[in-house]
Design a protein around this motif. Structure first.
Motif, short mmCIF file in Angstrom:
data_model
loop_
_atom_site.label_atom_id
_atom_site.label_comp_id
_atom_site.label_asym_id
_atom_site.label_seq_id
_atom_site.Cartn_x
_atom_site.Cartn_y
_atom_site.Cartn_z
N ASP A 192 -8.60 0.12 6.21
CA ASP A 192 -7.84 0.40 4.97
C ASP A 192 -8.78 0.88 3.86
O ASP A 192 -8.46 1.83 3.14
N ILE A 242 -4.88 6.27 1.77
CA ILE A 242 -4.23 5.29 0.90
C ILE A 242 -4.38 5.77 -0.56
O ILE A 242 -5.49 5.98 -1.04
N LEU A 258 -7.80 -6.23 2.33
CA LEU A 258 -7.78 -4.94 3.03
C LEU A 258 -8.76 -4.99 4.19
O LEU A 258 -9.84 -5.59 4.08
N LYS A 292 0.85 -1.20 0.00
CA LYS A 292 0.00 0.00 0.00
C LYS A 292 0.89 1.25 0.00
O LYS A 292 1.93 1.29 0.64
#
Ligand code: CMP
Length: 223
Positions: A172, A70, A168, A58
């Motif tokens: 996330d 992200i 994820l 990531k």
């Protein structure tokens, strides 16, 4: 598989001949990062370029108030760390292994020399940057004019194109689409109730895309 054979399959090096691939492989070293291990931090020196061989990485930034954003989740064959290497600047974002990951590491000076001698490699590198800019433009548009369900739909679609299982957490996913963990959990429970997503701790899989589209985009999709 030998490094040069594998490099030939990575899209950035598509079109390079055997000799160029061997020269390139000789520059690279292989490094393994454990799950959640930091590969580099934002503002670190740009001393190397990386190509992901196995696993998932990531790319993220942390805002002044400590919230993580992200920017991308990268999959095998994708490169990262090229911005600092090409600009001679520090890292624009941080990189962390989402699962155990192996990467090929190319030292900055050698990689720049390689690009100077290999216009095809340089063009491919520019093409990667262009597609990231296109993607960033789409994300900006959804952030300005879209809602969280549309952003989640776009993010899930992009990841499911690359991997069957999306590894994820809800946190996330929130950091990826600019929403809270609670909101993501609520939407994913809704998708699970419709039977179009299966999920466990830190992963999810889409089992019925049409249904996901209908649930997330609703009337807009029906029009
Ligand atoms: P660099 O700035 O050297 O270090 C962070 C890396 O993250 C950067 O190079 C790119 O490889 C990658 N990166 C930064 N922003 C994005 C983005 N929006 N999408 C995909 N990758 C990115």
């Amino acid at each position: 598989m030998r490094i040069e054979d594998w490099l030939g399959k990575a899209s950035i090096f598509a079109g390079l001949g055997r000799q160029e691939l061997e020269e390139l492989a000789a520059l690279a070293s292989l490094k393994t990062f454990a799950q959640k291990e930091t590969i580099f931090l934002e503002d670190d020196p740009g001393d190397a370029l990386y190509i992901l061989r196995t696993g998932a990485v990531k790319i993220f930034r942390v805002s002044a108030d400590g919230r993580e954003q992200i920017l991308a989740v990268l999959h095998p064959g994708e490169l990262f760390g090229e911005m600092a290497v090409l600009q001679g600047a520090t890292r624009s974002a941080a990189a962390q292994a989402l699962v155990e990951s192996t990467v090929l590491v190319f030292p900055q000076a050698e990689f720049r020399r390689f690009l100077a001698q290999q216009p095809q490699g340089a063009l491919q590198c520019i093409a990667v940057l262009c597609s990231r800019l296109r993607r960033a433009n789409r994300s900006l548009e959804l952030l300005l004019w879209g809602n969280v369900r549309q952003r989640l739909y776009a993010a899930l679609g992009e990841m499911a194109d690359k991997e069957d299982e999306i590894e994820l957490t809800h946190q996330d996913l929130g950091a990826l689409v600019g929403s809270s963990r609670e909101t993501i959990t609520r939407i994913l429970l809704e998708l699970q109730a419709f039977g179009c997503v299966t999920a466990g701790r830190g992963w999810l899989q889409i089992t019925d895309w049409d249904k996901v589209r209908e649930v997330l985009l609703g009337e807009e999709f029906e029009n």
